[in-house]
Design a protein around this motif. Structure first.
Motif, mmCIF file in Angstrom:
data_model
loop_
_atom_site.group_PDB
_atom_site.id
_atom_site.type_symbol
_atom_site.label_atom_id
_atom_site.label_comp_id
_atom_site.label_asym_id
_atom_site.label_seq_id
_atom_site.Cartn_x
_atom_site.Cartn_y
_atom_site.Cartn_z
ATOM 1 N N ASP A 164 42.570 94.385 37.695
ATOM 2 C CA ASP A 164 42.432 95.293 38.828
ATOM 3 C C ASP A 164 41.268 96.274 38.664
ATOM 4 O O ASP A 164 40.604 96.624 39.628
ATOM 5 N N ARG A 165 41.026 96.720 37.435
ATOM 6 C CA ARG A 165 39.996 97.737 37.166
ATOM 7 C C ARG A 165 38.576 97.191 37.137
ATOM 8 O O ARG A 165 37.630 97.944 37.343
ATOM 9 N N CYS A 166 38.406 95.935 36.846
ATOM 10 C CA CYS A 166 37.062 95.384 36.636
ATOM 11 C C CYS A 166 36.196 95.536 37.888
ATOM 12 O O CYS A 166 36.479 94.917 38.918
ATOM 13 N N PRO A 167 35.128 96.345 37.816
ATOM 14 C CA PRO A 167 34.301 96.554 39.001
ATOM 15 C C PRO A 167 33.523 95.304 39.419
ATOM 16 O O PRO A 167 33.191 95.149 40.595
ATOM 17 N N ALA A 168 33.269 94.413 38.483
ATOM 18 C CA ALA A 168 32.542 93.176 38.802
ATOM 19 C C ALA A 168 33.493 92.033 39.164
ATOM 20 O O ALA A 168 33.048 90.949 39.525
ATOM 21 N N GLN A 169 34.792 92.282 39.033
ATOM 22 C CA GLN A 169 35.823 91.281 39.332
ATOM 23 C C GLN A 169 35.614 89.982 38.568
ATOM 24 O O GLN A 169 35.698 88.891 39.147
ATOM 25 N N VAL A 170 35.346 90.102 37.269
ATOM 26 C CA VAL A 170 35.095 88.910 36.442
ATOM 27 C C VAL A 170 36.204 88.630 35.437
ATOM 28 O O VAL A 170 36.143 87.647 34.714
ATOM 29 N N VAL A 171 37.226 89.485 35.403
ATOM 30 C CA VAL A 171 38.371 89.273 34.519
ATOM 31 C C VAL A 171 39.435 88.525 35.323
ATOM 32 O O VAL A 171 39.782 88.932 36.420
ATOM 33 N N SER A 172 39.934 87.431 34.756
ATOM 34 C CA SER A 172 40.958 86.662 35.469
ATOM 35 C C SER A 172 42.138 86.380 34.556
ATOM 36 O O SER A 172 42.000 86.286 33.342
ATOM 37 N N LEU A 173 43.289 86.229 35.181
ATOM 38 C CA LEU A 173 44.536 85.913 34.500
ATOM 39 C C LEU A 173 45.150 84.733 35.223
ATOM 40 O O LEU A 173 45.441 84.820 36.410
ATOM 41 N N GLU A 174 45.319 83.642 34.509
ATOM 42 C CA GLU A 174 45.930 82.451 35.084
ATOM 43 C C GLU A 174 47.323 82.297 34.496
ATOM 44 O O GLU A 174 47.466 82.134 33.284
ATOM 45 N N GLU A 175 48.330 82.372 35.365
ATOM 46 C CA GLU A 175 49.720 82.279 34.890
ATOM 47 C C GLU A 175 50.351 80.992 35.328
ATOM 48 O O GLU A 175 49.988 80.395 36.283
#
Length: 65
Positions: free
Chosen positions: A54-65
């Motif tokens: 949620d915090r990543c300003p570049a939106q490059v962190v992902s979580l695959e569940e």
């Protein structure tokens, strides 16, 4: 299985992922780009990982569940 990823080609090195989940993320000493320390974090670390997404300003962190 839950997997965490950072698209390092688009990471801007803001460090928000490290602040949110320091047990899962770090930054490269060379260029500050985010690094995943624990690609498959245990359940107790997932709230921090979700916060990092949620915090990543570049939106490059992902979580695959």
């Amino acid at each position: 299985m839950t997997t965490v990823r950072i698209d390092q080609t688009k990471c801007i090195g803001s460090g928000q992922c490290v602040l949110a989940a320091p047990d899962v993320f770090d930054q490269s000493d060379d260029d500050g780009i985010g690094v995943v320390l624990v690609a498959e974090p245990p359940a107790e670390l997932l709230p921090g990982v979700r916060d990092a997404v949620d915090r990543c300003p570049a939106q490059v962190v992902s979580l695959e569940e």
